[in-house]
Enzyme design. Structure first.
Site, PDB file in Angstrom:
ATOM      1  N   TYR A 104     -77.714  51.447  22.158  1.00  0.00           N
ATOM      2  CA  TYR A 104     -77.901  51.378  23.610  1.00  0.00           C
ATOM      3  C   TYR A 104     -79.177  50.594  23.886  1.00  0.00           C
ATOM      4  CZ  TYR A 104     -79.020  52.530  28.395  1.00  0.00           C
ATOM      5  OH  TYR A 104     -79.343  52.425  29.726  1.00  0.00           O
ATOM      6  N   TYR A 157     -75.426  57.271  37.094  1.00  0.00           N
ATOM      7  CA  TYR A 157     -74.379  57.772  36.190  1.00  0.00           C
ATOM      8  C   TYR A 157     -73.589  58.912  36.812  1.00  0.00           C
ATOM      9  CZ  TYR A 157     -77.645  55.512  32.894  1.00  0.00           C
ATOM     10  OH  TYR A 157     -78.500  54.634  32.249  1.00  0.00           O
ATOM     11  N   LYS A 190     -90.311  53.582  27.836  1.00  0.00           N
ATOM     12  CA  LYS A 190     -90.272  55.020  28.146  1.00  0.00           C
ATOM     13  C   LYS A 190     -91.608  55.783  28.117  1.00  0.00           C
ATOM     14  CE  LYS A 190     -85.508  55.982  28.174  1.00  0.00           C
ATOM     15  NZ  LYS A 190     -84.665  54.912  27.636  1.00  0.00           N
ATOM     16  N   ASP A 199     -85.809  47.654  19.133  1.00  0.00           N
ATOM     17  CA  ASP A 199     -85.906  48.267  20.458  1.00  0.00           C
ATOM     18  C   ASP A 199     -86.479  49.682  20.263  1.00  0.00           C
ATOM     19  OD1 ASP A 199     -85.540  49.499  22.867  1.00  0.00           O
ATOM     20  OD2 ASP A 199     -83.458  48.856  23.146  1.00  0.00           O
TER      21      ASP A 199
HETATM   22  C1  LIG Z   1     -83.859  53.777  28.004  1.00  0.00           C
HETATM   23  C2  LIG Z   1     -83.633  52.677  27.046  1.00  0.00           C
HETATM   24  C3  LIG Z   1     -83.515  51.336  27.473  1.00  0.00           C
HETATM   25  C4  LIG Z   1     -83.490  50.952  28.925  1.00  0.00           C
HETATM   26  O1  LIG Z   1     -84.671  51.264  29.585  1.00  0.00           O
HETATM   27  P1  LIG Z   1     -84.685  51.346  31.206  1.00  0.00           P
HETATM   28  O2  LIG Z   1     -86.121  51.540  31.535  1.00  0.00           O
HETATM   29  O3  LIG Z   1     -83.816  52.508  31.567  1.00  0.00           O
HETATM   30  O4  LIG Z   1     -84.143  50.049  31.698  1.00  0.00           O
HETATM   31  C5  LIG Z   1     -83.361  50.362  26.508  1.00  0.00           C
HETATM   32  N1  LIG Z   1     -83.348  50.654  25.202  1.00  0.00           N
HETATM   33  C6  LIG Z   1     -83.461  51.927  24.750  1.00  0.00           C
HETATM   34  C7  LIG Z   1     -83.471  52.191  23.290  1.00  0.00           C
HETATM   35  C8  LIG Z   1     -83.600  52.978  25.658  1.00  0.00           C
HETATM   36  O5  LIG Z   1     -83.682  54.237  25.214  1.00  0.00           O
END
Ligand SMILES: *Cc1c(COP(=O)(O)O)cnc(C)c1O
Length: 420
Positions: free
Chosen positions: A146, A18, A269, A240
């Site tokens: 996102y 980024y 994460k 997600d």
């Molecule tokens: C960080 C994130 C992703 C992507 O994860 P990466 O390990 O960076 O590919 C997808 N969805 C959400 C909600 C996120 O916070």
């Protein structure tokens, strides 16, 4: 102190995330981490307000994770998962199945969040194919969302959020509408589904907090609305929880607060407590069963090389041990109270539009931030690592951060904003 040799000779070969490489400020050289501290090569240390992009929920270098990691490293860092299994992956799968609501019981491992979302999308699309349903390939997601940076996940991110709009038109467009939160957006949501539901396979949403899209909160009732709509129209509900999972919003999973069970959930994460990359896509029984067939084409054709990496799974198991042994969710509740109290005074500072807190997430939303990188530099001068983006200054500290460290973070924000 002059920069070390590895820095000056290596930096010209590095492409940072980024970042406009022509103008990006020189990245900090980090030597080590400890608890909530990032120790720099030049001897300074910064209090970490970000927890390594929201992952290091137990703080850095927790001795229990380290002990389990070292033990696993000595025994077996990696082995392929094609036709073989091992204790760390299977133990983790059964623990995740036990922690997750309902019959979210079938765990598919990957090594990043974006790929976990890609796998969820593949599951949702192939679910229709395996059932012989045609014409239902679209994904419905929401403004402010996102879900990753890969080509397919870009299709379902907020098109306006500024990171991916250059790519509009490259991939087939999906449906992106407003979350049903009030009378107008709920009516629009219902009308949208009446018209388009027969072309949609799944709804994808970040529960309670849209993270990278701007740290935007919504109440649990929104998730119940989505669950009801998914049931009514026969859609798969994908949550997600890559950001929200593992305590960040105050409960182990954000969806627990809504009392709903999604059909598929994505995790990453904080899964390994910020130690190493790992992700999981977990499906409910009725999704999984659609893939059980005498037709070989009905199998899920996906298999990352480092899938279910034993070292990563051992770290994730150690992280789950800590959720059992240490009072993590109580710490999150205390953080929520402390963040609310300490960030509230920012509300009256110049340029502040909103202050909001949920669990271990504290947000100061500005009218406008002229240059997030400059603001970041000012925070570094204050001895804290805070990484503003767009018009958002946020804290997502480790759940184990000390009271003094937390107040150093919040008072740095107050001081920097007071100076305008
Ligand atoms: C960080 C994130 C992703 C992507 O994860 P990466 O390990 O960076 O590919 C997808 N969805 C959400 C909600 C996120 O916070």
């Amino acid at each position: 102190m002059s920069a070390p040799d590895w820095y000056t000779s290596g930096l010209p070969h590095i492409w940072l995330p980024y970042s406009q490489m022509k103008t990006a400020p020189a990245p900090l050289a980090v030597r080590s981490t400890r608890g909530s501290l990032i120790e720099l090569q030049d001897g300074r240390s910064l209090i970490d307000g970000v927890a390594a992009w929201w992952t290091a929920c137990h703080g850095y270098n927790h001795p229990h994770i380290r002990a389990c990691a070292e033990e696993q490293l000595a025994r077996m860092p990696h082995v392929m998962f094609g036709g073989m299994v091992h204790e760390p992956a299977l133990r983790l799968a059964s623990r995740l199945a036990a922690l997750l609501a309902g019959d979210l019981d079938h765990v598919f491992y990957t090594d990043s969040g974006s790929v976990a979302v890609e796998v969820a999308l593949k599951m949702a699309i192939q679910y229709r194919i395996n059932r012989g349903e045609t014409g239902r390939t679209k994904i419905l997601s929401f403004r402010g969302g996102y879900h990753g940076d890969t080509l397919a996940t870009m299709m379902i991110c907020d098109p306006e959020e500024g990171m991916h709009h250059l790519f509009s038109g490259v991939m087939p467009s999906q449906y992106i509408i407003d979350l049903p939160q009030d009378a107008a957006s709920s009516a629009a949501f219902e009308t949208f589904l009446e018209t388009h539901a027969d072309t949609i396979t799944a709804i994808v949403v970040e529960p309670l907090v849209q993270g990278a899209g701007g740290m935007i909160f919504h109440p649990p009732a929104v998730l119940r609305t989505l669950r009801e709509a998914a049931d009514k129209y026969g859609l798969i509900l994908i949550l997600d929880e890559i950001f929200t999972g593992f305590g960040r919003t105050g409960s182990m999973f954000a969806s627990d607060q809504a009392g709903i069970v999604p059909d598929i959930i994505t995790l990453s994460k904080a899964l390994t407590g910020g130690t190493v990359a790992l992700a999981a896509t977990v499906a409910r029984r009725h999704i999984y069963e659609t893939f059980l067939s005498d037709n070989p084409e009905h199998a899920l054709m996906h298999g990352p090389t480092f899938m279910a990496n034993p070292f990563a799974c051992a770290c994730a198991n150690a992280s789950l041990d800590l959720f059992e042994r240490e009072p993590r969710l109580d710490q999150v509740a205390n953080l929520e109270a402390a963040l609310s109290e300490q960030l509230e005074p920012c509300r009256t500072l110049p340029g502040v539009r909103d202050v909001r807190v949920m669990g271990a997430i504290g947000v100061v939303e500005m009218e406008h931030i002229a240059d997030p990188a400059t603001l970041r530099t000012r925070f570094i001068a204050e001895g804290v690592w805070i990484r503003p983006f767009r018009n958002i200054i946020y804290l997502t500290p480790a759940f184990t951060i000390t009271a003094n460290e937390l107040s150093a973070l919040t008072s740095a924000i107050q001081r920097v904003l007071s100076c305008g």
